[in-house]
Structures are given as C-alpha cells and as structure tokens.
Design an enzyme around this catalytic site. Structure first.
Site, mmCIF file in Angstrom:
data_model
loop_
_atom_site.group_PDB
_atom_site.id
_atom_site.type_symbol
_atom_site.label_atom_id
_atom_site.label_comp_id
_atom_site.label_asym_id
_atom_site.label_seq_id
_atom_site.Cartn_x
_atom_site.Cartn_y
_atom_site.Cartn_z
ATOM 1 N N LYS A 18 10.977 2.403 2.043
ATOM 2 C CA LYS A 18 12.415 2.219 1.782
ATOM 3 C C LYS A 18 12.722 2.332 0.283
ATOM 4 O O LYS A 18 13.739 2.899 -0.098
ATOM 5 C CB LYS A 18 12.886 0.847 2.276
ATOM 6 C CG LYS A 18 13.168 0.821 3.757
ATOM 7 C CD LYS A 18 13.726 -0.538 4.159
ATOM 8 C CE LYS A 18 12.727 -1.638 3.851
ATOM 9 N NZ LYS A 18 13.296 -2.974 3.890
ATOM 10 N N ARG A 41 19.675 -9.787 6.602
ATOM 11 C CA ARG A 41 18.412 -10.014 7.265
ATOM 12 C C ARG A 41 18.613 -10.643 8.651
ATOM 13 O O ARG A 41 17.693 -10.667 9.455
ATOM 14 C CB ARG A 41 17.556 -10.942 6.397
ATOM 15 C CG ARG A 41 16.105 -10.590 6.384
ATOM 16 C CD ARG A 41 15.344 -11.558 5.525
ATOM 17 N NE ARG A 41 15.183 -11.101 4.150
ATOM 18 C CZ ARG A 41 14.325 -10.155 3.777
ATOM 19 N NH1 ARG A 41 13.563 -9.555 4.665
ATOM 20 N NH2 ARG A 41 14.223 -9.810 2.531
ATOM 21 N N ARG A 60 -4.384 -0.099 0.941
ATOM 22 C CA ARG A 60 -4.135 -0.140 -0.504
ATOM 23 C C ARG A 60 -5.246 -0.884 -1.245
ATOM 24 O O ARG A 60 -5.738 -1.904 -0.758
ATOM 25 C CB ARG A 60 -2.821 -0.882 -0.789
ATOM 26 C CG ARG A 60 -1.587 -0.108 -0.421
ATOM 27 C CD ARG A 60 -0.379 -0.976 -0.744
ATOM 28 N NE ARG A 60 0.844 -0.428 -0.182
ATOM 29 C CZ ARG A 60 1.957 -1.141 0.018
ATOM 30 N NH1 ARG A 60 1.976 -2.439 -0.284
ATOM 31 N NH2 ARG A 60 3.028 -0.576 0.515
ATOM 32 N N ARG A 72 -5.279 -6.828 -2.151
ATOM 33 C CA ARG A 72 -4.483 -8.040 -2.378
ATOM 34 C C ARG A 72 -4.377 -8.822 -1.069
ATOM 35 O O ARG A 72 -4.355 -8.232 0.003
ATOM 36 C CB ARG A 72 -3.071 -7.677 -2.849
ATOM 37 C CG ARG A 72 -3.004 -6.978 -4.196
ATOM 38 C CD ARG A 72 -1.563 -6.794 -4.599
ATOM 39 N NE ARG A 72 -0.741 -6.471 -3.422
ATOM 40 C CZ ARG A 72 0.533 -6.814 -3.275
ATOM 41 N NH1 ARG A 72 1.152 -7.485 -4.206
ATOM 42 N NH2 ARG A 72 1.200 -6.465 -2.190
ATOM 43 N N ARG A 115 3.473 -10.485 8.932
ATOM 44 C CA ARG A 115 4.752 -10.035 8.370
ATOM 45 C C ARG A 115 5.514 -9.190 9.376
ATOM 46 O O ARG A 115 6.745 -9.253 9.454
ATOM 47 C CB ARG A 115 4.512 -9.222 7.083
ATOM 48 C CG ARG A 115 4.256 -10.078 5.862
ATOM 49 C CD ARG A 115 3.647 -9.276 4.739
ATOM 50 N NE ARG A 115 4.600 -8.376 4.083
ATOM 51 C CZ ARG A 115 4.237 -7.405 3.236
ATOM 52 N NH1 ARG A 115 2.961 -7.200 2.965
ATOM 53 N NH2 ARG A 115 5.143 -6.657 2.668
#
Ligand SMILES: [Zn+2]
Length: 225
Positions: free
Chosen positions: A16, A91, A130, A164, A175
C-alpha cells in the site's frame, strides 16, 4: 476538476505504501497515514493531539472519537481540498460511518475505497522472508526476491542479517487474524455503498499501479458526464 478522496485498504505487506507514493506523484494529493497523523498532532500540540498523547504515553489504544476527530481535522486542511489518500483509517465500520458523516457535512464524499488484496499465504511469504542488517536497518533483503550473496550476511558491510520479531511467521499470522477481523466489515461497508474497487495485489507493483490509475480515470470520466 473533481476531487479524489481516496481510501487505501489491504493487508500488511500488500504494498500500500508503494502504491500511495505513486498516487501522490500522479495526482499531487497528500498521503495521510494514521501513524504519522497522530505523531504530527502530538508534535503540534493541538487539543486532540494532547488528548491522543495521554493514551499513547500510557501505551493505550487511542480511542475512536479521538482518531476520528484527528482525521477530520486533517482532511479540513487546505492541502486536502482537491483530495487525499487515507491509509490506516478508517479501521472500523464506526470510523467509516463517522468519516462519511463528516465529509457530508463538508459537502464532500469519498471517490473510492481502493482495496489491494493479497492472499494470506503470499503476505506471510513476503513479510517473513525479509532480512535486516544488524548494523544498518536500511540494508534490507528478502530470502526469495532479493537474497544476499551469502546467507545471513549483509552484502554492504558483512554484518549479520536478522529477521525482525514483527516479521516472524507466527507474528504475521496473528496480524492477519486481527486484520481480517477488523477490515473485512469495512470492506463490506464500502462494497454496499458501491465505491469499493478491488485490485490483485499478488501482481507486480507496476501492474497494480496501472490498474488503479485506469480505474480512477474511468471514475473521473463517469463523474464528469
Ligand atoms: Zn548492512
């Protein structure tokens, strides 16, 4: 020229931010991301900013009415007169309703809710792949899409690469659960109002961008008829 009042929706890792950046360049619209909006309001010490900082200071969630107030205050700024790109707000359905009401009072309305959809497996693959350099957090790699020359070693300074905590598969899955719970009703809300536009976020950023541009061009033509 008609306004472009836009909302960006989509899971984490949908790109996004990249799409927003390109739309900002295309249409010269301000990008309003919730986190940044909160930090700005706190820094400027507005009434709502002070209110928000109380909650943030205690590590609590900033309540809906404060967030809504901040977003509305932000949209009323002169740079948003021709439109805006909202990311991270609304949200919840309550926030979406409050936004519609506030816009209506200003004699404005949303142009479209742009939904960049990416399947859960793809989100997990993108985020959990990542790797970040321990010396410099700008040195970022991806085990599949942009691997370092040597496993777990930074190409630029030879430091160790780490994943991370936020990027660990279990965290990403959690999430996603939160995202689906919160965002699906918002998607439904905009779908019912006929302003939801869906994009296949599994495609390349350039393809998604082209598709969004074409969609917005059509919407503007329809509006001008
Ligand atoms: Zn490095």
């Amino acid at each position: 020229m008609s306004e472009l009042n836009l909302i960006l929706l989509g899971p984490p890792g949908a790109g996004k931010g990249t799409q927003a950046q390109r739309l900002v360049e295309d249409f010269r619209l301000p990008y309003v991301a919730t986190g940044e909006m909160l930090r700005d309001a706190v820094r400027q010490g507005t009434e709502l900013g002070k209110e928000a900082s109380k909650y943030m200071h205690n590590g609590d969630l900033v309540p809906d009415d404060v967030i809504i107030g901040l977003a509305v205050e932000r949209i009323k700024q002169p740079d948003c007169a021709d439109g805006f790109i909202l990311d991270g707000f609304p949200r919840t359905v309550d926030q979406a309703r409050a936004l519609d009401e506030a816009l209506e009072r200003m004699g404005r309305k949303l142009t479209a809710a742009l939904f960049v959809d990416v399947p859960d497996e793809e989100v997990v693959r993108r985020i959990s792949g990542r790797r970040q350099c321990v010396k410099n957090e700008q040195h970022v790699y991806h085990v599949e899409f942009d691997p370092p020359k040597h496993d777990e070693v930074c190409d630029q300074d030879g430091a160790r690469l780490i994943q991370r905590d936020d990027d660990k598969p279990e965290t990403v899955k959690h999430r996603l659960v939160v995202y689906h719970e919160q965002t699906e009703p918002v998607i439904g809300y905009y779908e019912e109002r006929g302003i939801l536009r869906r994009f296949d976020g599994a495609r390349s950023p350039t393809e998604v961008h082209d598709h969004i541009r074409a969609t917005l061009a059509t919407l503007r033509l329809e509006e001008d008829l």
